[in-house]
Enzyme design. Structure first.
Site, PDB file in Angstrom:
ATOM      1  N   HIS A 169       0.849  -1.199   0.000  1.00 35.81           N
ATOM      2  CA  HIS A 169       0.000   0.000   0.000  1.00 35.81           C
ATOM      3  C   HIS A 169       0.872   1.231   0.000  1.00 35.81           C
ATOM      4  CE1 HIS A 169       0.642  -1.474   4.128  1.00 35.81           C
ATOM      5  NE2 HIS A 169       0.711  -0.208   4.499  1.00 35.81           N
ATOM      6  N   HIS A 211       0.777   5.068   1.352  1.00 31.99           N
ATOM      7  CA  HIS A 211       0.110   6.026   2.230  1.00 31.99           C
ATOM      8  C   HIS A 211       0.106   7.375   1.520  1.00 31.99           C
ATOM      9  CE1 HIS A 211       0.371   3.758   6.154  1.00 31.99           C
ATOM     10  NE2 HIS A 211       1.343   3.145   5.502  1.00 31.99           N
TER      11      HIS A 211
HETATM   12  P1  AMP Z   1       1.988   0.004   7.387  1.00 32.03           P
HETATM   13  O1  AMP Z   1       1.787  -1.473   7.112  1.00 32.03           O
HETATM   14  O2  AMP Z   1       2.902   0.259   8.550  1.00 32.03           O
HETATM   15  O3  AMP Z   1       2.418   0.764   6.163  1.00 32.03           O
HETATM   16  O4  AMP Z   1       0.621   0.640   7.839  1.00 32.03           O
HETATM   17  C1  AMP Z   1      -0.614  -0.011   7.817  1.00 32.03           C
HETATM   18  C2  AMP Z   1      -1.679   1.046   7.912  1.00 32.03           C
HETATM   19  O5  AMP Z   1      -2.924   0.409   7.812  1.00 32.03           O
HETATM   20  C3  AMP Z   1      -1.699   1.850   9.225  1.00 32.03           C
HETATM   21  O6  AMP Z   1      -1.580   3.235   8.920  1.00 32.03           O
HETATM   22  C4  AMP Z   1      -3.062   1.520   9.834  1.00 32.03           C
HETATM   23  O7  AMP Z   1      -3.641   2.623  10.477  1.00 32.03           O
HETATM   24  C5  AMP Z   1      -3.847   1.103   8.609  1.00 32.03           C
HETATM   25  N1  AMP Z   1      -4.955   0.186   8.857  1.00 32.03           N
HETATM   26  C6  AMP Z   1      -4.947  -0.945   9.602  1.00 32.03           C
HETATM   27  N2  AMP Z   1      -6.149  -1.538   9.585  1.00 32.03           N
HETATM   28  C7  AMP Z   1      -6.943  -0.772   8.811  1.00 32.03           C
HETATM   29  C8  AMP Z   1      -8.305  -0.848   8.395  1.00 32.03           C
HETATM   30  N3  AMP Z   1      -9.102  -1.840   8.781  1.00 32.03           N
HETATM   31  N4  AMP Z   1      -8.795   0.121   7.587  1.00 32.03           N
HETATM   32  C9  AMP Z   1      -8.009   1.135   7.189  1.00 32.03           C
HETATM   33  N5  AMP Z   1      -6.708   1.269   7.540  1.00 32.03           N
HETATM   34  C10 AMP Z   1      -6.187   0.322   8.335  1.00 32.03           C
END
Ligand code: AMP
Length: 141
Positions: free
Chosen positions: A104, A106
């Protein structure tokens, strides 16, 4: 060699419709939705629908589609929310800060002299996030 993709991750569940999200954009290849713990107003995530763990295993062709849509959605978010700029982040593997193992980007709209909320940010206000998603969807046309 990287760890194989595991389709029990939370973003795979969002793609399959097993858990809800505040959707910003969807087509055959890509899904964008609001981050549940926003580190800036309008923080959203852009993911491919096809499985890939992170930048280390995604196919270049799939990455090209993802980054093209990420740019389009980021521009719409900046415009819709009246932001001054943008931070784009991507973390690969736990050592790189990745917590959800479906690739993903951000997209973090930014305002002059406003810091990002440190990780872990509090849960976002659902009403506010629904409004932000609606504004960005409208800007995407
Ligand atoms: P990262 O894997 O560290 O790049 O970040 C994962 C991101 O996913 C974090 O910013 C979380 O806040 C976000 N996240 C986790 N679960 C959900 C969800 N159910 N819906 C939307 N965002 C999510």
């Amino acid at each position: 060699m990287t760890t194989p993709y595991d389709d029990t991750n939370i973003f795979a569940k969002i793609i399959r419709g097993e858990i809800p999200c505040h959707k910003v954009f969807e087509d055959a290849d890509v899904l964008a939705f609001m981050d549940i713990m926003p580190r800036s107003p309008g923080h959203l995530l852009v993911i491919p629908k096809a499985p890939a763990r992170n930048l280390l295993d995604i196919a270049p062709e799939q990455l090209a589609v993802l980054i093209r849509q990420t740019q389009r959605i980021a521009k719409a978010a900046v415009s819709a929310l009246g932001a001054d700029g943008l931070t784009l982040q991507q973390f690969s593997e736990a050592a790189g800060g990745q917590e959800v193992f479906h690739i993903h980007f951000h997209v973090l709209p930014r305002w002059n002299d406003v810091r990002m909320t440190p990780h872990p940010a509090p849960m976002g206000d659902k009403t506010v996030q629904a409004e932000q998603a609606a504004k960005i969807r409208a800007a995407l046309g």
